[in-house]
Design a protein around this motif. Structure first.
Motif, PDB file in Angstrom:
ATOM      1  N   ARG A   6       0.835  -1.215   0.000  1.00 44.01           N
ATOM      2  CA  ARG A   6       0.000   0.000   0.000  1.00 44.01           C
ATOM      3  C   ARG A   6       0.862   1.254   0.000  1.00 44.01           C
ATOM      4  NH1 ARG A   6      -4.256  -0.357   4.750  1.00 44.01           N
ATOM      5  NH2 ARG A   6      -4.735   1.707   3.866  1.00 44.01           N
ATOM      6  N   SER A  10       1.004   3.948  -3.003  1.00 38.46           N
ATOM      7  CA  SER A  10       0.677   5.343  -2.675  1.00 38.46           C
ATOM      8  C   SER A  10       1.801   6.287  -3.080  1.00 38.46           C
ATOM      9  CB  SER A  10       0.399   5.466  -1.179  1.00 38.46           C
ATOM     10  OG  SER A  10       0.242   6.816  -0.810  1.00 38.46           O
ATOM     11  N   ALA A 197      -5.571  11.944  -5.028  1.00 35.63           N
ATOM     12  CA  ALA A 197      -6.624  11.438  -4.147  1.00 35.63           C
ATOM     13  C   ALA A 197      -6.517   9.923  -3.981  1.00 35.63           C
ATOM     14  CB  ALA A 197      -7.987  11.814  -4.712  1.00 35.63           C
ATOM     15  N   THR A 198      -6.209   9.221  -5.056  1.00 35.22           N
ATOM     16  CA  THR A 198      -6.065   7.759  -4.969  1.00 35.22           C
ATOM     17  C   THR A 198      -4.855   7.378  -4.134  1.00 35.22           C
ATOM     18  OG1 THR A 198      -7.051   7.586  -7.181  1.00 35.22           O
ATOM     19  CG2 THR A 198      -5.944   5.649  -6.317  1.00 35.22           C
ATOM     20  N   ILE A 200      -3.510   9.067  -1.693  1.00 34.62           N
ATOM     21  CA  ILE A 200      -3.806   9.318  -0.282  1.00 34.62           C
ATOM     22  C   ILE A 200      -4.759   8.262   0.266  1.00 34.62           C
ATOM     23  CG2 ILE A 200      -4.894  10.952   1.301  1.00 34.62           C
ATOM     24  CD1 ILE A 200      -3.876  13.196  -0.534  1.00 34.62           C
ATOM     25  N   ALA A 201      -5.722   7.821  -0.554  1.00 36.25           N
ATOM     26  CA  ALA A 201      -6.721   6.863  -0.084  1.00 36.25           C
ATOM     27  C   ALA A 201      -6.118   5.490   0.205  1.00 36.25           C
ATOM     28  CB  ALA A 201      -7.845   6.738  -1.110  1.00 36.25           C
ATOM     29  N   VAL A 202      -5.140   5.060  -0.599  1.00 32.99           N
ATOM     30  CA  VAL A 202      -4.578   3.718  -0.415  1.00 32.99           C
ATOM     31  C   VAL A 202      -3.419   3.704   0.565  1.00 32.99           C
ATOM     32  CG1 VAL A 202      -5.247   3.076  -2.762  1.00 32.99           C
ATOM     33  CG2 VAL A 202      -2.943   3.931  -2.337  1.00 32.99           C
ATOM     34  N   ARG A 206      -2.318   8.115   6.185  1.00 34.45           N
ATOM     35  CA  ARG A 206      -2.830   9.141   5.280  1.00 34.45           C
ATOM     36  C   ARG A 206      -2.274  10.522   5.600  1.00 34.45           C
ATOM     37  NH1 ARG A 206      -9.172   7.156   4.705  1.00 34.45           N
ATOM     38  NH2 ARG A 206      -8.662   5.228   3.567  1.00 34.45           N
ATOM     39  N   ARG A 207      -1.981  10.778   6.846  1.00 36.85           N
ATOM     40  CA  ARG A 207      -1.390  12.072   7.172  1.00 36.85           C
ATOM     41  C   ARG A 207      -0.040  12.225   6.493  1.00 36.85           C
ATOM     42  NH1 ARG A 207      -1.159  11.769  12.382  1.00 36.85           N
ATOM     43  NH2 ARG A 207      -3.015  12.992  12.921  1.00 36.85           N
ATOM     44  N   VAL A 210      -0.658  12.856   2.776  1.00 40.19           N
ATOM     45  CA  VAL A 210      -1.070  14.232   2.508  1.00 40.19           C
ATOM     46  C   VAL A 210       0.129  15.174   2.570  1.00 40.19           C
ATOM     47  CG1 VAL A 210      -2.465  16.148   3.363  1.00 40.19           C
ATOM     48  CG2 VAL A 210      -3.441  13.857   3.253  1.00 40.19           C
ATOM     49  N   THR A 213       2.157  14.740  -0.579  1.00 40.12           N
ATOM     50  CA  THR A 213       1.475  15.370  -1.717  1.00 40.12           C
ATOM     51  C   THR A 213       1.626  16.884  -1.677  1.00 40.12           C
ATOM     52  OG1 THR A 213      -0.144  13.572  -1.715  1.00 40.12           O
ATOM     53  CG2 THR A 213      -0.722  15.562  -2.922  1.00 40.12           C
TER      54      THR A 213
END
Length: 306
Positions: A6, A10, A197-198, A200-202, A206-207, A210, A213
């Protein structure tokens, strides 16, 4: 899905998204900025008051008028030598015209006509040079010369003089590039947003995704700003006439003002989001590290009534 897989997926998606950011911004600027006649005229309008642009226009228009006037004057009046006498009057009249309100109107109308002609040539598919007519400007200059009682001003012919703006041999290459940018101007920004967005989602964290990104977006904005600066230097270096470089620089700055603003916005937004993610992480760590109050296991004895 395993955590390691993952995170790898990501990272790949976020890296690709950040790579598309500067190219998407550039394509969108060409498609929705330069290709829009209203925005183009609005961006070029302030240059009518720029002294460097006024000087370049005066030199170009004055030389064009003298080139047309010299062969048409009456040789019996000794007019073959009048170009040297007429030159200062013509250039003074043109410079005076560039400082008038009529020039601002003619400037906007000329830019609109040039932009419409270039867009029409890009869409019609024919290999022909893009030209602009100098007759309206020549008429204004002739009127100024006549008002100043300059000799032979009434002999200046006002004819439709076509000046090439874009050669025919460059039109095909420009048309192919424009077709590509017209498609990329919409799909590249959309693709960058979807990939980010994908990614970050996978992501397992997630922090952290982000934050990556946001930093990649800021780096893309800085890369775009550097590309604009390098493009300006290369554009001015290609000019053969050094006297017109200040005017060309003013035009380049006016056309790329929106692109520079977008670059700074990408940098500011990316750094702000990354800083916010870092602050939330520190706050969460502080809350986890703070001691929690515990209950007293041996309560004090109390008296009970019988």
């Amino acid at each position: 899905m395993p955590t390691r897989l993952r995170n790898a997926l990501s990272a790949a998606l976020i890296a690709l998204s950040c790579l598309l950011v500067p190219f998407g911004a550039l394509a969108a600027w060409v498609t929705y900025g330069l290709a829009d006649t209203g925005r183009y005229v609005t961006a070029m309008a302030p240059l009518a008051a720029d002294p460097a642009v006024q000087g370049a226009v005066a030199d170009t228009v004055g030389a064009g008028i003298l080139h047309e006037v010299a062969p048409r004057l009456d040789p019996g009046l000794g007019a073959r030598d009048e170009q040297g006498t007429l030159r200062p009057f013509v250039y003074d009249a043109v410079r005076s015209f560039t400082r008038s309100e009529a020039f601002h109107t003619a400037w906007d109308a000329s830019n609109r006509a040039i932009h419409d002609a270039v867009l029409s040539a890009l869409h019609d598919g024919r290999d022909r040079p893009v030209t602009v007519d100098l007759a309206p400007v020549t008429a204004q200059v002739k009127r100024h010369l006549a008002d100043d009682h300059v000799p032979l001003a009434h002999r200046i012919p006002v004819e439709h003089t076509e000046v090439a703006v874009l050669p025919a041999h460059e039109l095909d290459r420009l048309r192919k590039g424009y077709d590509v940018l017209e498609v990329a101007g919409f799909w590249l920004p959309v693709s960058a947003a979807v990939l980010a967005a994908t990614g970050i989602a996978v992501a397992a964290c997630r922090r952290r995704a982000v934050t990556a990104t946001a930093l990649g977006t800021a780096l893309g904005g800085a890369f775009l700003l550097l590309a604009v600066a390098i493009g300006r230097r290369l554009t001015l270096a290609d000019l053969t006439e050094a006297a017109h470089r200040p005017a060309a620089g003013a035009v380049y700055d006016a056309l790329t003002a929106t692109l520079r603003t977008v670059s700074w916005l990408l940098i500011a937004l990316g750094l702000a989001v990354a800083l916010l993610c870092r602050l939330t992480q520190l706050l969460a760590q502080h809350r986890r590290a703070s001691p929690t109050p515990t209950a007293d296991p041996t309560p004090k004895p109390t008296r009970a009534r019988a």
